[in-house]
Design a protein around this motif. Sequence first.
Motif, PDB file in Angstrom:
ATOM      1  N   LEU A   1       0.729  -1.257  -0.022  1.00 35.50           N
ATOM      2  CA  LEU A   1       0.122  -0.029   0.026  1.00 35.50           C
ATOM      3  C   LEU A   1       0.959   1.379  -0.094  1.00 35.50           C
ATOM      4  O   LEU A   1       0.659   2.162  -0.769  1.00 35.50           O
ATOM      5  CB  LEU A   1      -0.737  -0.141   1.222  1.00 35.50           C
ATOM      6  N   ILE A   2       1.967   1.409   0.916  1.00 37.26           N
ATOM      7  CA  ILE A   2       2.547   2.432   0.924  1.00 37.26           C
ATOM      8  C   ILE A   2       3.600   2.770  -0.393  1.00 37.26           C
ATOM      9  O   ILE A   2       3.353   3.879  -0.896  1.00 37.26           O
ATOM     10  CB  ILE A   2       3.789   2.530   2.275  1.00 37.26           C
TER      11      ILE A   2
ATOM     12  N   THR B   1       2.840   1.587  -3.330  1.00 33.47           N
ATOM     13  CA  THR B   1       1.722   2.083  -4.449  1.00 33.47           C
ATOM     14  C   THR B   1       1.439   3.410  -4.239  1.00 33.47           C
ATOM     15  O   THR B   1       1.533   4.186  -4.838  1.00 33.47           O
ATOM     16  CB  THR B   1       0.569   1.147  -4.519  1.00 33.47           C
ATOM     17  N   ALA B   2       1.078   3.672  -3.021  1.00 34.26           N
ATOM     18  CA  ALA B   2       0.403   5.044  -2.703  1.00 34.26           C
ATOM     19  C   ALA B   2       1.475   6.134  -3.060  1.00 34.26           C
ATOM     20  O   ALA B   2       1.262   7.192  -3.530  1.00 34.26           O
ATOM     21  CB  ALA B   2       0.181   5.202  -1.246  1.00 34.26           C
TER      22      ALA B   2
ATOM     23  N   GLY C   1      -3.745  -4.441  -1.896  1.00 29.89           N
ATOM     24  CA  GLY C   1      -3.009  -3.345  -1.261  1.00 29.89           C
ATOM     25  C   GLY C   1      -2.580  -2.234  -2.479  1.00 29.89           C
ATOM     26  O   GLY C   1      -2.823  -1.251  -2.121  1.00 29.89           O
TER      27      GLY C   1
ATOM     28  N   GLY D   1      -3.729   1.392  -1.982  1.00 30.91           N
ATOM     29  CA  GLY D   1      -2.607   2.465  -2.224  1.00 30.91           C
ATOM     30  C   GLY D   1      -2.984   3.384  -3.188  1.00 30.91           C
ATOM     31  O   GLY D   1      -2.685   4.751  -3.133  1.00 30.91           O
TER      32      GLY D   1
END
Lengths: 399, 227
Positions: free
Chosen positions: A38-39, A41-42, A335, A339
């Motif tokens: 997630l982090i 991709t974000a 995720g 993200g």
Amino acid sequence: MMPRRPAHNLEVAETLREALANLRAQGRRSALALLGILIGTASIVAMLNIGHIAQLETSKLFSHLGADMVQLRAMPTGAAPAALDRELIEQLPARDPDVAWSLPLATGRAQVAFGSQRHDMLIVAITPALPRLAGLHLERGRSIAAIDQCAMVAVAGAEAATQLSSPGNQLMPTGKVAIGDYVYSVIGTLRPSFAEALSPGDYNKALLIPLDCARRVLGSSAPTTAMVRLRPGADAEKAGARLSGMLANASSSIEVISARQLIKTMNEQKAVHTSMLAAIGGISLLVGGIGVMNVMLMSVMERRSEIGLRAAIGATPRDLQLMFTVEAGVLALAGGVAGTLIGVLIAWIMAQYSGWTFDLAFYVLPLGSGMAAIVGLVFGLYPAITAARLHPIEALRAD
Amino acid sequence: MLRLNHVQKAYGTPEQPIPVLHDISIDVADGEFCAILGPSGSGKSTLLNIIGVLDHPDAGEIELGGVPIDFGSATEAARLRNQLLGFVFQSFQLLPRLTAWENVALPLLYRGTPRPERKPRALAMLDRLGLGERVHHLPAELSGGQRQRVALARALIGDPKLVLADEPTGSLDSVTAAEVLQLLRQLNRDFGVTLLMVTHDRGLAEACDRSIEILDGRVVSDVRRDG
């Protein structure tokens, strides 16, 4: 004889359903693996979307004047004020094949008074063609025209008009303002305009007066700046050097600012930022991928007896590999989707914070999720192969 | 039905092999309820693994339903297990997060049976084993005997030629164990299921039609009783 079956006979929907159930059963651990992805991709999605917004903002800086603008500004060489030859500027299109049009102007500051309001303001002395070429639009009244020549008329920028107005005493056409020691008639007010990179100043905060007789407030009627629009395809650097050679005189040297140069510098800075952010995003995604691998390996080890059982009742190595690969893929995709949403949200917050207009770069939606899914599949491969290679007997014994 | 021809198996290194099975030849007829009896370390589990196509013999041949088993490919072995065999384990081996019917339906999943077909078949099988009321329960919500019935239902759902049971009553108290044995007996008689049960319990073995005793990797006795 036994009927032949394909090497793996699970439907995609079946496998997905199983994977989701397995991931739910793992709860918190799945969530932690998801967090890494997630982090990553974000940050990548936020970066790409901010880059997209920044590009739009950059292009806005040149939207009216265009990328072929060159600004030539006179810098004083000695004690005498810098000044350019107005006629020479106006003749540039005829003298240089690369010049489409050329406008002289002068800027300075003066005390402006209206009613009870008194402010130090930007004064831009212009020729009648400027408002149209610079994309300025009137809110009320009329603009400076050729017939005004040396008349004491002024057009107020939107913010300047608001600043000079007081309750019950709105600055409007036919109002009188004092600029320095002279009283000018306001003939028009401007709509708010976007401050472009090559504007001589922010027109919103300025009073525009005719360049003729600008001496009254600016001390000289000679232009200090030439706004030059080059013909498309002209070499801005060469033309700038040539024009500054033509315009330079004893009292002034010429500073050339070209839109192309500005854009190039901005793009270079952006490239540095982009590659830095891409590296950070890539590293987070890599760490997220390793997290997925870690969680999947632990899952394989913990579920050895399940793997043994499934193998005993007929799961082929490919079935088992597919099961764990899909679990990793689903985990990473979840995720990735979360993200992507958070990345877009970050971009939106950054745009609000920077005063930019938010615009969604649609390509980041599939890109962010897709990248995460690929990371999941790649890092899920090793655990999945480990699961497929477990010997059923040993796996069954692992209780 | 099942024919083992001079089956041999050794563990350890090629230089220092530790023989586990010496030249075992057995014939099990269709519909037989046969026990393989032996103390731990006798090689009976290894034998069961080989018959279950979970392990391969070093030498010898095995025929199942007249077809020699090819131990070469893991995929082929999985297909054979899925099509021809049913397994019952001492520790039940039910997947804890699946309900009773989902556990039972699992072999059909790997056979490629569509989901709408799997559920009614699993429910019917559980009903036959007297668990019709418990189909939506998780294994943790079932008693030991009920769990073993679920495991039995899972072994039977694919209509196997042979059901292999590894100490099926080993984790149950004597009353429940007797019940499960009774059930196996009944399945063998009423449905004609061929059963091969591995046990170290002589009393249990004597309840079967036939008991083959193994010691140190050799068949030491083969007794048939009239059922």
